[in-house]
Design a protein around this motif. Sequence first.
Motif, mmCIF file in Angstrom:
data_model
loop_
_atom_site.group_PDB
_atom_site.id
_atom_site.type_symbol
_atom_site.label_atom_id
_atom_site.label_comp_id
_atom_site.label_asym_id
_atom_site.label_seq_id
_atom_site.Cartn_x
_atom_site.Cartn_y
_atom_site.Cartn_z
ATOM 1 N N LYS A 27 0.826 -1.214 0.000
ATOM 2 C CA LYS A 27 0.000 0.000 0.000
ATOM 3 C C LYS A 27 0.858 1.260 0.000
ATOM 4 C CE LYS A 27 -3.470 -2.761 0.188
ATOM 5 N NZ LYS A 27 -4.147 -3.117 -1.088
ATOM 6 N N LEU A 28 2.139 1.138 -0.358
ATOM 7 C CA LEU A 28 2.984 2.318 -0.491
ATOM 8 C C LEU A 28 2.909 2.833 -1.930
ATOM 9 C CD1 LEU A 28 6.210 1.228 1.447
ATOM 10 C CD2 LEU A 28 4.319 2.629 2.276
ATOM 11 N N LYS A 29 3.054 4.136 -2.100
ATOM 12 C CA LYS A 29 3.028 4.718 -3.431
ATOM 13 C C LYS A 29 4.300 4.368 -4.199
ATOM 14 C CE LYS A 29 0.168 8.663 -2.085
ATOM 15 N NZ LYS A 29 0.099 10.148 -2.008
ATOM 16 N N THR A 30 4.190 4.398 -5.521
ATOM 17 C CA THR A 30 5.362 4.125 -6.356
ATOM 18 C C THR A 30 6.476 5.125 -6.074
ATOM 19 O OG1 THR A 30 3.943 3.239 -8.113
ATOM 20 C CG2 THR A 30 6.180 3.848 -8.733
ATOM 21 N N ASP A 72 11.878 6.245 -3.591
ATOM 22 C CA ASP A 72 12.733 6.848 -2.566
ATOM 23 C C ASP A 72 13.414 5.777 -1.712
ATOM 24 O OD1 ASP A 72 12.348 9.442 -3.267
ATOM 25 O OD2 ASP A 72 10.700 9.798 -1.861
ATOM 26 N N LEU A 73 12.669 4.715 -1.378
ATOM 27 C CA LEU A 73 13.250 3.630 -0.587
ATOM 28 C C LEU A 73 14.393 2.961 -1.345
ATOM 29 C CD1 LEU A 73 10.035 1.982 0.910
ATOM 30 C CD2 LEU A 73 11.842 3.130 2.187
ATOM 31 N N ILE A 74 14.220 2.817 -2.642
ATOM 32 C CA ILE A 74 15.264 2.214 -3.466
ATOM 33 C C ILE A 74 16.526 3.063 -3.447
ATOM 34 C CG2 ILE A 74 15.939 1.758 -5.865
ATOM 35 C CD1 ILE A 74 13.043 0.832 -6.345
ATOM 36 N N ARG A 75 16.351 4.369 -3.643
ATOM 37 C CA ARG A 75 17.519 5.249 -3.751
ATOM 38 C C ARG A 75 18.097 5.606 -2.384
ATOM 39 N NH1 ARG A 75 14.014 7.155 -7.631
ATOM 40 N NH2 ARG A 75 13.094 8.655 -6.191
ATOM 41 N N ARG A 76 17.225 6.038 -1.454
ATOM 42 C CA ARG A 76 17.705 6.572 -0.181
ATOM 43 C C ARG A 76 17.990 5.495 0.858
ATOM 44 N NH1 ARG A 76 13.518 11.340 1.180
ATOM 45 N NH2 ARG A 76 14.796 11.399 3.069
#
Length: 243
Positions: free
Chosen positions: A48-51, A56-60
């Motif tokens: 249920k997280l936005k794309t 951001d999770l991928i990068r940060r």
Amino acid sequence: MNTGLFESFIKNTLKEEFDKILHLSLIKEESVAKKTYLTMNEITERTKLKTSTMGDLIRRRAMPHLRVKSRIIFIEEEILPTINHYKKHGWTDPDDFWSVSNVIKELEDLRNDEEEPELIEEAIRKIMSDELEVFSDEIKNLINKNNNKGHTLLTVKEAANYFRVSTSTIFSLIHEDEMPHMKIGSKFIIVLEEAEAFLWRETAKKYADTGNIYWTRILERIEYEEKKRKAAFDKAMERIGDL
């Protein structure tokens, strides 16, 4: 090292390592546990997280994923810790795990690491163990293939299904990106573990090249481990040549 003692050591070590491999083979039903990859859309639906948040999770936060050309795929159990951390703390860092200064220090420690030289016996034992594991896996994979069970050699179509992409993408990875493969006649065969390792390194390199410190840490850790393995092998081969 005395030649007779050296030959005795090799013989005993070989027997010990081979017995270990045989024992492990008996207690394992499958030689390889295949992963289940999920697409970005599937992950956003489940979490249920936005794309945009996932990006951001991928990068940060360097959330584990593979880039297969333009597609991003995830293993759910590997990304859950990062997602749960974000849901609980947002972008705060209570454990100081994402501290840039800490990451830089870790990188410096890796670059300056001066290990004590390995004993020749330890290096040889490591080489034998690694080679016997490969030999054992080859046998088990052949048996599994003949029994139509899980095996690690994939056709282009099987690799495309596994990595959730098209066959043309796999052909592109082979021809343009030099993804590890074998060619038997006119057919291309993908070695699953080597392909995953290749994609993992290339994914880390893509972000590290942009200056992302967290992905740089991952890439340097990969290269550090590979350097250690190669150094141990070269050292052992050099010492063996001097005996």
